[in-house]
Design a protein around this motif. Structure first.
Motif, PDB file in Angstrom:
ATOM      1  N   PHE A  94     -18.484 -12.505 -95.288  1.00 27.24           N
ATOM      2  CA  PHE A  94     -18.608 -11.043 -95.315  1.00 27.24           C
ATOM      3  C   PHE A  94     -20.062 -10.641 -95.372  1.00 27.24           C
ATOM      4  O   PHE A  94     -20.801 -11.030 -96.278  1.00 27.24           O
ATOM      5  CB  PHE A  94     -17.866 -10.478 -96.531  1.00 27.24           C
ATOM      6  N   LEU A  95     -20.501  -9.854 -94.377  1.00 26.90           N
ATOM      7  CA  LEU A  95     -21.863  -9.337 -94.368  1.00 26.90           C
ATOM      8  C   LEU A  95     -21.903  -8.079 -95.229  1.00 26.90           C
ATOM      9  O   LEU A  95     -21.490  -7.007 -94.798  1.00 26.90           O
ATOM     10  CB  LEU A  95     -22.317  -9.040 -92.942  1.00 26.90           C
ATOM     11  N   SER A  96     -22.401  -8.233 -96.436  1.00 29.52           N
ATOM     12  CA  SER A  96     -22.526  -7.115 -97.360  1.00 29.52           C
ATOM     13  C   SER A  96     -23.955  -6.584 -97.290  1.00 29.52           C
ATOM     14  O   SER A  96     -24.552  -6.553 -96.209  1.00 29.52           O
ATOM     15  CB  SER A  96     -22.155  -7.552 -98.775  1.00 29.52           C
ATOM     16  N   THR A  97     -24.546  -6.204 -98.397  1.00 31.58           N
ATOM     17  CA  THR A  97     -25.870  -5.580 -98.396  1.00 31.58           C
ATOM     18  C   THR A  97     -26.482  -5.623 -99.788  1.00 31.58           C
ATOM     19  O   THR A  97     -25.762  -5.612-100.789  1.00 31.58           O
ATOM     20  CB  THR A  97     -25.771  -4.108 -97.943  1.00 31.58           C
ATOM     21  N   VAL A  98     -27.817  -5.641 -99.871  1.00 35.19           N
ATOM     22  CA  VAL A  98     -28.476  -5.560-101.177  1.00 35.19           C
ATOM     23  C   VAL A  98     -28.348  -4.160-101.768  1.00 35.19           C
ATOM     24  O   VAL A  98     -28.697  -3.954-102.937  1.00 35.19           O
ATOM     25  CB  VAL A  98     -29.965  -5.962-101.104  1.00 35.19           C
ATOM     26  N   ALA A  99     -27.818  -3.205-101.000  1.00 39.81           N
ATOM     27  CA  ALA A  99     -27.594  -1.865-101.532  1.00 39.81           C
ATOM     28  C   ALA A  99     -26.591  -1.881-102.681  1.00 39.81           C
ATOM     29  O   ALA A  99     -26.519  -0.925-103.455  1.00 39.81           O
ATOM     30  CB  ALA A  99     -27.116  -0.924-100.430  1.00 39.81           C
ATOM     31  N   VAL A 100     -25.808  -2.967-102.806  1.00 41.27           N
ATOM     32  CA  VAL A 100     -24.855  -3.048-103.922  1.00 41.27           C
ATOM     33  C   VAL A 100     -25.582  -3.103-105.262  1.00 41.27           C
ATOM     34  O   VAL A 100     -25.003  -2.745-106.300  1.00 41.27           O
ATOM     35  CB  VAL A 100     -23.909  -4.258-103.786  1.00 41.27           C
ATOM     36  N   TYR A 101     -26.839  -3.544-105.275  1.00 40.44           N
ATOM     37  CA  TYR A 101     -27.580  -3.618-106.536  1.00 40.44           C
ATOM     38  C   TYR A 101     -28.044  -2.244-107.014  1.00 40.44           C
ATOM     39  O   TYR A 101     -28.390  -2.079-108.185  1.00 40.44           O
ATOM     40  CB  TYR A 101     -28.795  -4.533-106.387  1.00 40.44           C
ATOM     41  N   GLY A 102     -28.097  -1.280-106.124  1.00 44.89           N
ATOM     42  CA  GLY A 102     -28.525   0.056-106.501  1.00 44.89           C
ATOM     43  C   GLY A 102     -30.010   0.203-106.737  1.00 44.89           C
ATOM     44  O   GLY A 102     -30.466   1.212-107.284  1.00 44.89           O
ATOM     45  N   GLU A 103     -30.792  -0.790-106.319  1.00 43.98           N
ATOM     46  CA  GLU A 103     -32.240  -0.752-106.504  1.00 43.98           C
ATOM     47  C   GLU A 103     -32.899  -0.121-105.272  1.00 43.98           C
ATOM     48  O   GLU A 103     -32.522  -0.419-104.143  1.00 43.98           O
ATOM     49  CB  GLU A 103     -32.795  -2.166-106.703  1.00 43.98           C
ATOM     50  N   GLU A 104     -33.899   0.736-105.499  1.00 47.12           N
ATOM     51  CA  GLU A 104     -34.547   1.412-104.380  1.00 47.12           C
ATOM     52  C   GLU A 104     -36.021   1.082-104.243  1.00 47.12           C
ATOM     53  O   GLU A 104     -36.698   1.569-103.348  1.00 47.12           O
ATOM     54  CB  GLU A 104     -34.382   2.931-104.524  1.00 47.12           C
ATOM     55  N   GLY A 105     -36.560   0.271-105.119  1.00 39.25           N
ATOM     56  CA  GLY A 105     -37.986  -0.036-105.075  1.00 39.25           C
ATOM     57  C   GLY A 105     -38.752   0.778-106.098  1.00 39.25           C
ATOM     58  O   GLY A 105     -38.341   1.871-106.482  1.00 39.25           O
ATOM     59  N   GLN A 118     -27.623 -10.381-110.814  1.00 39.84           N
ATOM     60  CA  GLN A 118     -27.641  -9.097-111.517  1.00 39.84           C
ATOM     61  C   GLN A 118     -26.363  -8.321-111.210  1.00 39.84           C
ATOM     62  O   GLN A 118     -25.897  -8.293-110.072  1.00 39.84           O
ATOM     63  CB  GLN A 118     -28.860  -8.280-111.085  1.00 39.84           C
ATOM     64  N   VAL A 119     -25.788  -7.697-112.222  1.00 40.53           N
ATOM     65  CA  VAL A 119     -24.544  -6.942-112.024  1.00 40.53           C
ATOM     66  C   VAL A 119     -24.803  -5.765-111.089  1.00 40.53           C
ATOM     67  O   VAL A 119     -25.690  -4.947-111.351  1.00 40.53           O
ATOM     68  CB  VAL A 119     -24.000  -6.420-113.369  1.00 40.53           C
ATOM     69  N   PRO A 120     -24.072  -5.670-109.987  1.00 38.48           N
ATOM     70  CA  PRO A 120     -24.292  -4.572-109.033  1.00 38.48           C
ATOM     71  C   PRO A 120     -23.969  -3.218-109.645  1.00 38.48           C
ATOM     72  O   PRO A 120     -22.983  -3.060-110.376  1.00 38.48           O
ATOM     73  CB  PRO A 120     -23.321  -4.900-107.893  1.00 38.48           C
ATOM     74  N   ARG A 121     -24.811  -2.245-109.344  1.00 39.13           N
ATOM     75  CA  ARG A 121     -24.575  -0.851-109.731  1.00 39.13           C
ATOM     76  C   ARG A 121     -24.972   0.032-108.548  1.00 39.13           C
ATOM     77  O   ARG A 121     -25.984   0.723-108.596  1.00 39.13           O
ATOM     78  CB  ARG A 121     -25.380  -0.485-110.979  1.00 39.13           C
ATOM     79  N   PRO A 122     -24.183  -0.015-107.478  1.00 40.66           N
ATOM     80  CA  PRO A 122     -24.543   0.741-106.269  1.00 40.66           C
ATOM     81  C   PRO A 122     -24.562   2.237-106.525  1.00 40.66           C
ATOM     82  O   PRO A 122     -23.752   2.760-107.307  1.00 40.66           O
ATOM     83  CB  PRO A 122     -23.449   0.354-105.274  1.00 40.66           C
ATOM     84  N   THR A 123     -25.479   2.921-105.859  1.00 36.25           N
ATOM     85  CA  THR A 123     -25.599   4.372-106.010  1.00 36.25           C
ATOM     86  C   THR A 123     -25.234   5.121-104.733  1.00 36.25           C
ATOM     87  O   THR A 123     -24.888   6.296-104.790  1.00 36.25           O
ATOM     88  CB  THR A 123     -27.035   4.751-106.422  1.00 36.25           C
ATOM     89  N   SER A 124     -25.317   4.470-103.587  1.00 33.21           N
ATOM     90  CA  SER A 124     -25.002   5.124-102.309  1.00 33.21           C
ATOM     91  C   SER A 124     -23.545   4.886-101.943  1.00 33.21           C
ATOM     92  O   SER A 124     -22.902   3.936-102.411  1.00 33.21           O
ATOM     93  CB  SER A 124     -25.901   4.567-101.196  1.00 33.21           C
ATOM     94  N   LEU A 125     -23.011   5.750-101.088  1.00 32.19           N
ATOM     95  CA  LEU A 125     -21.647   5.556-100.591  1.00 32.19           C
ATOM     96  C   LEU A 125     -21.529   4.235 -99.844  1.00 32.19           C
ATOM     97  O   LEU A 125     -20.525   3.535 -99.952  1.00 32.19           O
ATOM     98  CB  LEU A 125     -21.249   6.717 -99.670  1.00 32.19           C
ATOM     99  N   TYR A 126     -22.555   3.911 -99.081  1.00 32.29           N
ATOM    100  CA  TYR A 126     -22.580   2.650 -98.340  1.00 32.29           C
ATOM    101  C   TYR A 126     -22.496   1.469 -99.300  1.00 32.29           C
ATOM    102  O   TYR A 126     -21.664   0.571 -99.139  1.00 32.29           O
ATOM    103  CB  TYR A 126     -23.848   2.594 -97.498  1.00 32.29           C
TER     104      TYR A 126
END
Length: 285
Positions: A94-105, A118-126
């Motif tokens: 499954f091609l997921s994304t680092v967006a699941v971490y909720g980190e933006e820089g 690290q426990v994912p805390r996504p912030t975007s709908l994606y």
């Protein structure tokens, strides 16, 4: 070995098919659109592995699009995996994304390195739709159905969509760029294709964040892009300091210039293409 790749028009799927045809022509790779295809009509029994790269991405996030993100990125993923599993497919990537971490820089000192576990805390709908799909896939996993979850950072390569394309357009036009120190994890599409091939050859399971062996900051990246196009890019520390002071709390500025680095564990075991060569290939292929 036969591999079904979803995302007939997607960047990763089409690039993976081309890379495999060049390096491993003996492996059967079939690209298929699953967003319009009736899943019941697909004969999954002929495949050894499924690489699910199809997704809804780069869509403006609104309350109206929330349902579409969930339907395509979460529900379609689960239904695809269920049908593959029932047909006897042994491996699902499954091609997921680092967006699941909720980190933006950001601009923390010392530089923050994000652990893969690290426990994912996504912030975007994606990110939320991808993380929900990950959890559902893990519930389907058993010894006869292995699941590999791949969370790549920013992907770049020839004709790629997204942030790299916007930076490249800027690098080709502007003669001067602010010098800002902020490293980022990235991955060249050929390196990602090599990594995905390795995952499927080894029937690996677990969570992976593949990335180039060296990080890069935005100023360095833009300079490399300019050089690949035969231009000389001037950088300005003054402009960088002023920009950072005025804009460092603006989300888009943090996302573009801030540090977003992931630990080097669970990444590619080798680098097929170096950073400088990858930029040249991207700009001149």
């Amino acid at each position: 070995m036969r591999i079904l790749v979803t995302g007939q028009k997607g960047y990763v799927g089409t690039q993976f098919e081309s890379w495999m045809a060049q390096h491993y022509p003996e492996v059967g790779v079939e690209l298929l659109s699953v967003r319009t295809q009736n899943l019941a009509a697909i004969d999954f029994s002929q495949y050894d592995a499924v690489l699910h790269a199809a997704a809804l991405v780069h869509r403006k996030e609104t309350s109206e699009s929330a349902g579409e993100y969930h339907r395509i990125n979460t529900e379609l993923t689960e239904n695809l995996a269920l049908r593959a599993k029932s047909a006897g497919v042994k491996h699902f990537v499954f091609l997921s994304t680092v967006a699941v971490y909720g980190e933006e820089g950001g601009f923390e000192e010392p530089e923050k390195v994000i652990p893969i576990q690290q426990v994912p805390r996504p912030t975007s709908l994606y990110g939320k739709s991808k993380y929900e799909a990950e959890k559902r896939l893990k519930q389907l996993e058993n010894p006869d159905f292995q699941v590999a979850i791949v969370r790549p950072p920013m992907i770049y390569g020839p004709d790629c969509p997204g942030n790299y394309a916007r930076l490249a357009q800027l690098a080709r036009k502007t003669p001067i760029f602010p010098a800002i120190s902020g490293n980022r994890s990235m991955i060249f599409i050929d390196n990602l294709s090599a990594f995905l091939n390795e995952v499927m050859r080894e029937k690996a399971s677990g969570i992976y964040v593949p990335q180039n062996s060296e990080t890069v900051n935005t100023t360095q990246l833009v300079t490399l892009i300019a050089e690949a196009n035969g231009k000389k890019m001037r950088t300005s520390k003054l402009a960088g300091n002023l920009s950072r002071k005025a804009l460092q709390n603006i989300p888009i500025f943090k996302k573009t210039f801030g540090t977003l680095v992931f630990e080097m564990e669970s990444t590619i075991k080798y680098e097929a293409v170096s950073l400088s060569d990858s930029i040249w290939k991207t700009e001149n292929r």
